[in-house]
Design an enzyme around this catalytic site. Sequence first.
Site: not given
Ligand code: ASP
Length: 346
Positions: A17, A60-62, A169, A282-283
């Site tokens: 972003t 995008d880091s996805s 995290t 999961q915590c």
């Molecule tokens: N979708 C964006 C990413 O991870 C979100 C961000 O950068 O905050 O690339």
Amino acid sequence: MEGLRKPKILIIYTGGTIGMIENPDTHSLEPFDFTHLIDNVPKIRMLEYDIDNIQFTPIDSSDMGPEGWADIATAIADNYHAYDGFVVLHGTDTMAYTASALSFMLQDLSKPVIITGSQLPIGEVRTDGEENLITALQIAAATAPNGRPMVQEVAILFENYLWRGNRSTKMSADNFNAFKSNNYPRLARIGLGIHFEETSLRRVTTDTKRLHLHTKMDRDMMFLDLNPGMTQSTMEHLLNTPGIKGIVMRTYGAGNAPTEQWFLDAISRTVERGVVIVNVSQCVNGGVHARRYASGDLLTRCGVVSGRDMTSEAAITKLMYLFGLGLTPPQVRSLIGMDLCGEITI
Ligand code: ASP
């Protein structure tokens, strides 16, 4: 004179972003180039640093993964002796995975690798990107009284805090303080000044000049998130995923799981096949205490390894790293519980 030399910092821009811009047709945010980003932060010139940059195709880091991590780690290793510190600009969504992966890939790191990004694009009026970028640069340039880098590890800087990368995290999809390390103290608090917590910062004790780069990550790993009511067929199907070598099983509370015999048998068979199953909670706070409850103890008896207080992000990238080194399942099992670079409390 060495003492008067300007700090040399390398910025590695990967996307996220922070550098995105709104597409006028779709109104979605899309990755944009580094010049756009730097043009929006004229204050950078007020820092008396020598700053260079490497720009990857912004994503995008996805879409970030082992190849991207290897590119970042290699860029750092190739430039290791030429710079005092490194700032990686990265999307927030998978930032904690990248931070964890880099911490394993860059063994014996003794210089700062500060990862940051932002929740709002840097061109927006209320952006958090400008402050994050400038603070990250200042942290990457900071030295201790002995002249050594103040930060000698991979860390995430976001808004008011600096966190150890492999302990972090993403906690919020919209707060500016988006990251947290739930099981390890902050490395610094950012207020009027940058207040480092020296007792929390990692210090390498070995030969501080030598960085050991390992870029091979094995991708045959997965998460298995338990949920009440999960059927035997779903569980068997997941555990028998073709080619899988390592599983991070996300269990309840202090590392507990169902005690039904079909469940325990399925786990035992998978472990006997040579799959390494790591138990993480999961915590988000606390960790696995495998012997506290009978149900956790049963998992241990089935051959599941405790991930103690590791984050899920650290556990899965640690498996990728250890199998990537070419280690056998028994070797991976014995190293999972060891502290390789500050990711686990022993
Ligand atoms: N979708 C964006 C990413 O991870 C979100 C961000 O950068 O905050 O690339």
